[in-house]
Design a protein around this motif. Structure first.
Motif: not given
Lengths: 171, 422
Positions: B26-27, B30, B86, B89-90, B93, B112, B119
């Motif tokens: 996940l880190t 994202t 999330i 954020t994704l 990026e 989404n 995710v």
């Protein structure tokens, strides 16, 4: 609790949980919360400003089967692992000094014998003496829990008890 | 089907490895720093799992079916707002910058939704890879399904291995959060019974406990908790009820991590019999003051420690009677007697109250069954967390002695029956 990934320049202290040990240098802050009978062992070498903190739970790792996998769990194996990692990073063995805090006896239970905290303190003292690392300060025993913060560059170990501001000791 | 501590220990390692890999991924995906919270093996009834989902918040899940080394379903569950965050954020990026502005929206549109599925899928795969590593086997993962809902039904109502109301299931349960945000999610694994039986058989190194005897565990927890709530109400006049009652299998080190870093008020006991072990009642300071006020009507003068002699002895007395009730509840199910020590009062950082106990038990065991119970009051401050941590070998003996037929004869309380029937 483990943290994954990191952002540059985080001011947050690195948490050292039970059975964990962390070696670091400079102004990083290493922190262990709520030590009761557990013992915090801080080693540091003033010249290189390399130091480490272990949050140990039990005295004797040499007797335990899993101490290779979890050296931070036991006083003896944690001290050796801290030293080894510090030397690997460039610390000079002979200049390393130790500070310890914790090992309180919170309860007087029959099953606890002479006290679970005392056993950890004795084990740490013995191992440090064997390795020739002097204990230059300590805040151990008693009946109160402690939270500790350690910074390798100054070698300062701050010990807080639950009694608010009155309860801060700097070692 | 039988299980033993070695097999459960391996399961626990799987749960932890899996959570670690999932958090790491996940880190990486994202750029958000993540933290693995407590990982537990829970023994839960179907009704309690459903209650977890019925906290009034909308949830989003990504579910996959597993075959091979483990068979069953793995579900990553986010609060809806966490999932949207999330995804935001994704997508911010990625290079579709012009479109990201639109993601302040509260709806899951196709874009989404597929990002959330992605995710969830990557995280499910993280868990699965962790388990496969520990088991040194191959686990195949199906294509992911996106699920939305406010109850357990859409998430696991249609899968056979999910426990019915009264059935007890072994669940892997982890919580992963993003540091400094409200983003968090839970993960559940519902293994198929046959697959689980095979694994247990393979991992077991001792005679172990019949799986069906775990019902006895749960009945112990239930009886103990009900007795505590009853006692607390009688003594303080505060109407209390059992909010959470759960049997966990965790590594000893994880127990103090779960306890608050705040200063707490507690009463601790050691108990002796089959089983022996330790029992802790922990209150936040506000609840402790409320209890003292309720039990010492004339008001108790506090001292520098906050509770004074009268306050301290009131809390100790309450603890003492709650401990007797709790352990009588156990003894009743196990058809034995369990004695407990005099109460030890503690007013200190929460974890510091727990670590002596795990140190003592740690001489002989690495894991513990923890009976987690939370008793609360309506409209007033009375939050009591109860940790009962029996010595492992004693507990195994107690359960093996347990006559399974007796389990059903031991009276249950109305409250949980009611919930089961809904």
């Amino acid at each position: 609790m483990k943290t994954y990934g990191s952002e540059p320049g985080i001011p947050d202290p690195v948490q050292v949980g039970i059975s964990e040990l962390v070696v670091s240098e400079g102004d990083d802050t290493l922190k262990s919360y709520g030590l009761g009978s557990c013992l915090a062992i801080a080693l540091y070498e003033p010249d290189s400003e390399i130091g480490g903190l272990a949050h140990v739970m039990l005295p004797d790792g040499d007797k335990a089967a899993n101490s290779d996998a979890k050296p931070g769990k036991y006083a003896d194996t944690a001290i050796r692992a801290l030293l080894r990692r510090m030397v690997e990073r460039g610390a000079s063995y002979t200049a390393v000094e130790a500070k310890i805090a914790g090992g309180a006896d919170m309860f007087e239970f029959e099953s606890f014998g002479e006290g679970v905290g005392k056993r950890n303190i004795a084990a740490a003292r013995e191992e440090l003496e064997k390795l020739g690392v002097p204990i230059i300060a300590e805040d151990v025993g008693g009946t109160e829990g402690r939270t500790v913060e350690f910074t390798p560059d100054s070698g300062k170990l701050t010990v807080k008890t639950a009694n608010g501001d009155d309860g801060v000791t700097e070692l | 089907m039988k299980l033993d501590v070695n097999a459960l220990g391996t399961f626990y390692r799987m749960a932890r490895e899996g959570a670690g890999l999932a958090a790491g991924r996940l880190t990486r995906m994202t750029g958000v720093e993540t933290q693995v919270g407590i990982t537990k093996l829970n023994f839960m009834r179907g009704t309690e799992i459903r209650r977890d989902f019925e906290d009034g918040t909308e949830k989003v899940g990504i579910r996959v079916e597993l075959t091979g080394g483990i068979e069953g379903h793995s579900v990553v569950v986010f609060d809806r707002s966490s999932a949207l965050r999330i995804v935001e954020t994704l997508l911010s990026e990625s290079e579709t910058e012009t479109e990201t502005e639109e993601f302040a929206t509260e709806e899951f549109d196709e874009m989404n939704r597929s990002a959330a599925t992605e995710v969830g899928n990557i995280m499910n795969n993280g868990f699965v890879d962790g388990w496969a590593d520990v088991l040194e086997t191959v686990i195949d993962v199906s294509t992911p399904e996106f699920i939305e809902g406010t109850s357990g039904e859409p998430f696991f109502g249609d899968i056979d291995e999910a426990p019915e109301g009264g059935d007890l299931a072994l669940l892997f349960h982890s919580h992963i959060g993003a540091v400094g945000t409200e983003i968090g999610f839970s993960h559940y694994l519902f293994p198929k019974r046959e697959s689980m039986a095979q694994l247990l058989e393979h991992l077991r190194t001792s005679d172990g406990i019949e799986y069906d005897k775990l019902d006895g565990f749960d009945r112990m927890a239930e009886q103990g908790a009900e007795e505590v709530a009853k006692t607390a109400t009688t003594l303080t006049g505060i109407e209390t009820s059992v909010e959470i009652r759960r049997l966990n299998f965790v590594s000893l080190e994880a127990i103090p991590e779960e306890v608050s870093n705040e200063k707490l008020v507690g009463v601790a006991f050691e108990f002796d019999g089959t089983p022996s072990g330790y029992l802790l009642f922990l209150f936040d300071e506000e609840s402790a003051h409320e209890i003292v006020d309720a039990m010492v009507p004339m008001g108790a003068p506090g001292d520098e420690d906050g509770f004074g002699e009268m306050g301290t002895s009131a809390i100790k007395e309450l603890g003492n009677i709650m401990a007797s009730g709790f352990l009588d509840g156990w003894a009743n199910v196990l058809d034995t007697t369990i004695d407990h020590s005099t109460p030890e009062f503690i007013h200190d950082i929460g974890a510091a109250a727990v670590d002596p106990v795990i140190i003592q038990l740690g001489e002989n065991q690495d894991f513990a069954f923890v009976f987690d119970t939370v008793v609360v009051a309506d409209g007033r401050e009375f939050d009591c967390e109860i940790y009962a941590i029996p010595d492992e070998s004693d507990l195994e003996r107690a359960l093996n002695d347990l006559d399974v037929d007796r389990i059903d004869e031991t009276p249950t309380t109305a409250e949980f029956q009611e919930v089961e029937n809904t």
